[in-house]
Every structure is written in C-alpha cells, then in structure tokens.
Design a protein around this motif. Sequence first.
Motif, PDB file in Angstrom:
ATOM      1  N   GLY A 126       0.801  -1.220   0.000  1.00 58.69           N
ATOM      2  CA  GLY A 126       0.000   0.000   0.000  1.00 58.69           C
ATOM      3  C   GLY A 126       0.831   1.265   0.000  1.00 58.69           C
ATOM      4  O   GLY A 126       1.911   1.324  -0.596  1.00 58.69           O
ATOM      5  N   ALA A 127       0.342   2.281   0.734  1.00 63.24           N
ATOM      6  CA  ALA A 127       0.976   3.598   0.734  1.00 63.24           C
ATOM      7  C   ALA A 127       2.383   3.577   1.319  1.00 63.24           C
ATOM      8  O   ALA A 127       3.176   4.477   1.087  1.00 63.24           O
ATOM      9  CB  ALA A 127       0.103   4.581   1.512  1.00 63.24           C
ATOM     10  N   GLY A 128       2.687   2.541   2.123  1.00 58.28           N
ATOM     11  CA  GLY A 128       4.025   2.421   2.711  1.00 58.28           C
ATOM     12  C   GLY A 128       5.078   2.163   1.656  1.00 58.28           C
ATOM     13  O   GLY A 128       6.247   2.527   1.821  1.00 58.28           O
ATOM     14  N   ASN A 129       4.650   1.523   0.566  1.00 53.82           N
ATOM     15  CA  ASN A 129       5.521   1.340  -0.591  1.00 53.82           C
ATOM     16  C   ASN A 129       6.900   0.766  -0.240  1.00 53.82           C
ATOM     17  O   ASN A 129       7.923   1.242  -0.718  1.00 53.82           O
ATOM     18  CB  ASN A 129       5.652   2.693  -1.305  1.00 53.82           C
ATOM     19  N   GLY A 130       6.906  -0.236   0.598  1.00 58.24           N
ATOM     20  CA  GLY A 130       8.162  -0.898   0.931  1.00 58.24           C
ATOM     21  C   GLY A 130       8.997  -0.196   1.992  1.00 58.24           C
ATOM     22  O   GLY A 130      10.089  -0.658   2.313  1.00 58.24           O
ATOM     23  N   ALA A 131       8.502   0.924   2.546  1.00 56.79           N
ATOM     24  CA  ALA A 131       9.266   1.657   3.563  1.00 56.79           C
ATOM     25  C   ALA A 131       9.569   0.751   4.757  1.00 56.79           C
ATOM     26  O   ALA A 131       8.690   0.064   5.259  1.00 56.79           O
ATOM     27  CB  ALA A 131       8.485   2.887   4.019  1.00 56.79           C
ATOM     28  N   LYS A 132      10.810   0.773   5.205  1.00 54.99           N
ATOM     29  CA  LYS A 132      11.219  -0.087   6.325  1.00 54.99           C
ATOM     30  C   LYS A 132      10.957   0.583   7.671  1.00 54.99           C
ATOM     31  O   LYS A 132      11.023  -0.046   8.707  1.00 54.99           O
ATOM     32  CB  LYS A 132      12.708  -0.425   6.204  1.00 54.99           C
ATOM     33  N   ASN A 133      10.725   1.895   7.632  1.00 53.76           N
ATOM     34  CA  ASN A 133      10.409   2.637   8.855  1.00 53.76           C
ATOM     35  C   ASN A 133       9.099   3.377   8.622  1.00 53.76           C
ATOM     36  O   ASN A 133       9.046   4.355   7.868  1.00 53.76           O
ATOM     37  CB  ASN A 133      11.538   3.613   9.199  1.00 53.76           C
ATOM     38  N   LEU A 134       8.075   2.857   9.244  1.00 50.36           N
ATOM     39  CA  LEU A 134       6.721   3.263   8.885  1.00 50.36           C
ATOM     40  C   LEU A 134       5.847   3.374  10.136  1.00 50.36           C
ATOM     41  O   LEU A 134       5.921   2.534  11.021  1.00 50.36           O
ATOM     42  CB  LEU A 134       6.168   2.169   7.969  1.00 50.36           C
ATOM     43  N   VAL A 135       5.057   4.424  10.185  1.00 52.06           N
ATOM     44  CA  VAL A 135       4.075   4.567  11.264  1.00 52.06           C
ATOM     45  C   VAL A 135       2.693   4.577  10.617  1.00 52.06           C
ATOM     46  O   VAL A 135       2.449   5.348   9.693  1.00 52.06           O
ATOM     47  CB  VAL A 135       4.289   5.884  12.048  1.00 52.06           C
ATOM     48  N   CYS A 136       1.814   3.690  11.079  1.00 50.81           N
ATOM     49  CA  CYS A 136       0.450   3.640  10.555  1.00 50.81           C
ATOM     50  C   CYS A 136      -0.519   4.017  11.650  1.00 50.81           C
ATOM     51  O   CYS A 136      -0.427   3.498  12.757  1.00 50.81           O
ATOM     52  CB  CYS A 136       0.113   2.213  10.146  1.00 50.81           C
ATOM     53  N   VAL A 137      -1.447   4.892  11.334  1.00 47.15           N
ATOM     54  CA  VAL A 137      -2.469   5.238  12.315  1.00 47.15           C
ATOM     55  C   VAL A 137      -3.823   5.085  11.635  1.00 47.15           C
ATOM     56  O   VAL A 137      -4.006   5.489  10.489  1.00 47.15           O
ATOM     57  CB  VAL A 137      -2.205   6.646  12.912  1.00 47.15           C
ATOM     58  N   THR A 138      -4.737   4.377  12.300  1.00 51.29           N
ATOM     59  CA  THR A 138      -6.045   4.093  11.723  1.00 51.29           C
ATOM     60  C   THR A 138      -7.109   4.863  12.494  1.00 51.29           C
ATOM     61  O   THR A 138      -7.287   4.637  13.687  1.00 51.29           O
ATOM     62  CB  THR A 138      -6.345   2.585  11.810  1.00 51.29           C
ATOM     63  N   LEU A 139      -7.787   5.784  11.814  1.00 52.14           N
ATOM     64  CA  LEU A 139      -8.801   6.608  12.463  1.00 52.14           C
ATOM     65  C   LEU A 139     -10.174   6.062  12.144  1.00 52.14           C
ATOM     66  O   LEU A 139     -10.747   6.352  11.090  1.00 52.14           O
ATOM     67  CB  LEU A 139      -8.682   8.064  11.985  1.00 52.14           C
ATOM     68  N   GLY A 140     -10.688   5.213  13.005  1.00 50.73           N
ATOM     69  CA  GLY A 140     -12.018   4.656  12.809  1.00 50.73           C
ATOM     70  C   GLY A 140     -12.856   4.945  14.033  1.00 50.73           C
ATOM     71  O   GLY A 140     -12.797   6.054  14.575  1.00 50.73           O
TER      72      GLY A 140
END
Length: 318
Positions: A126-140
């Motif tokens: 997805g949007a991380g596109n292979g990034a090895k250092n990634l923060v995901c936040v899910t606003l539901g």
Amino acid sequence: MAEKWLVGVDLGGTTVKIAFVTSDGELIHKWEIDTNNSEDGKYIVPDIAKSIERKLEEWGQTKDKLIGIGMGAPGPVNTETGVIYQTVNLPWKNYPLKERLESETSLPVVVDNDANIAAIGEMWKGAGNGAKNLVCVTLGTGVGGGIIANGQIIRGTNGAGGEIGHITSVPEGGAPCNCGKTGCLETIASATGIVRIAKEKLAKDEKKSVLHLRTVTAKDVFDAARENDELALEIVDYVTFHLGLALANVANALNPEKIVIGGGVSKAGDILVERVRRYFDRFAFPRVAEGATIAIATLGNDAGVIGGAWLAKTAFLQ
Ligand SMILES: [Zn+2]
C-alpha cells in the motif's frame, strides 16, 4: 509446481475478512463472513475453517494449495503462543487462537494484532511502498496504531506496542477513553471523538454553521470545513493539531520514512493530510520532518488480509 497461496484473515467484532493471496501479495479472491459472537465466541474459529474449505472447493483446489494462515485479531496478542489476551470487541479472554485454528484447519497459523497487520499490509503493498520505517495510524471508531522499525513490527514487551491511540493528548480534564484513561488521542481523532467535539462545540457556540442543522458525523465536519464553515474549520483544526502533535512525537522517537493515515476518517483526504502536516512540521524535529512523508492509506479494508498474508509468508515460506 503451481504457485501456492497464502491465507490472510482479519478478524473484527462484526465481520471476518478472509483472502487468498499470492506470495507476491496479489489478491486472488477475498470474501467476508459474519463474526458469530454467541456462546463466548466458540463458533468463530470453526466458521473460519469451514469458510476456507468451502472457498477452496469453489476454486477446485485442495488444502495442498495453501501455505498457511496469517491472522489479525483485535486486541493484544502473544505472537509467540498465538493467545489473544482480551478484547473489548470479542467475547474471548486468554483464547488460544493459533492452536484452535491450526487444529480446525490442519494448516500452520500465525497471529498478530489487527492494527499491526494493517500496517504490514500498507508497508508491503500500500501507501508504505516498501518503507522499512513506517508509522500507521487508523482513524475509525477508535484510533489504532502500527509501527514498523527497520522492517520489524514493534510489538513491545507484552503485545501493546504501537498503541498510538492511547498517547495522552489532554493531560488534565480530558474525555474518558475506552482504555480506562482520559484524554487519549482516541478521544479526539477517532470518528467518535470528532463527533463528541462537534457536539460540545455546537452546544456552546452561537456561530452560524451548517452543522447546527444536521445529526453530525465526522464526514459532515470535514465536508463543511471544505466549504469553509468556520465552526467546522475550528473542529478540524483542533483534531489535526492533536494528531499532528502526537505523530510528531512518535516520529521524533522513530524517524520514519512514511506516516500512513487509514480508517474511515482518512477518507477526508487532502484537507486532513495538509493540516496534520502543518502541525507535524511545527512539532517534529526538523530532520525528522524532512525525512517523513504523510500519506493516506491506499489498501482500505484489504490492508489487514494482505498484511496477514505477509505474516504467513514470512513465517512459513522460507
Ligand atoms: Zn485510551
């Protein structure tokens, strides 16, 4: 040898999302079943096993086609044992999910927290596109978080790593949170939090606003803000201030390449990203701000099953 498939499973309080995925992360087929919460949730695992078998039949395949199952569950999970401790959305307590699903399916199973597998999905496809250092936040309904550092998911010492939603945003006098604390980011930046803030503001603000005329949802707030409704803009400003602040503080500790915002609220799109970015830049260490891109998640509801497949690939396909 024909290519084998991975199975991704994303267990939620109302539905279970399941998918067959190639080892390159391409979706072959995805479907959903209802989560049967009756009788302490004893039907959930057998339902998943039966559903996978039925789909295999539909596709004219046998279990030999499958490598293994990677599954996300809502709540803290012991990834070594596959035991899910406790969760507000399911009737389980200290439930041996991995063991039960393995015995029902005769396939190897790996289990992780649902926010973590969504982060992995975004990293992989997805949007991380292979990034090895990634923060995901899910606003539901709540605010979920998943952190990947050096390509590894941060699970922490007892399965609660990456709980960005429970960063304290309002130290004194904040709204009560489902976790038992008050003033968590979740009480502000979740869909529920945005509606709460809107209602409080509408109750005491005499300003003319289209929001006075409706039953307010988080989407209404962002839509009205886009039309320059002053009151809606104030709410969006407050929400994005706290989101930008919390994400900047997380980023100051991790120096991520990508910050991915997902969940229903992220459908607000550019207006959300632009404003979060403004506050992020104000609160992030300059070099951290330079290194980080903020983007909306691209996999939507598929992030979990794709992340689950990645877990299964990593665990069983070497
Ligand atoms: Zn909380």
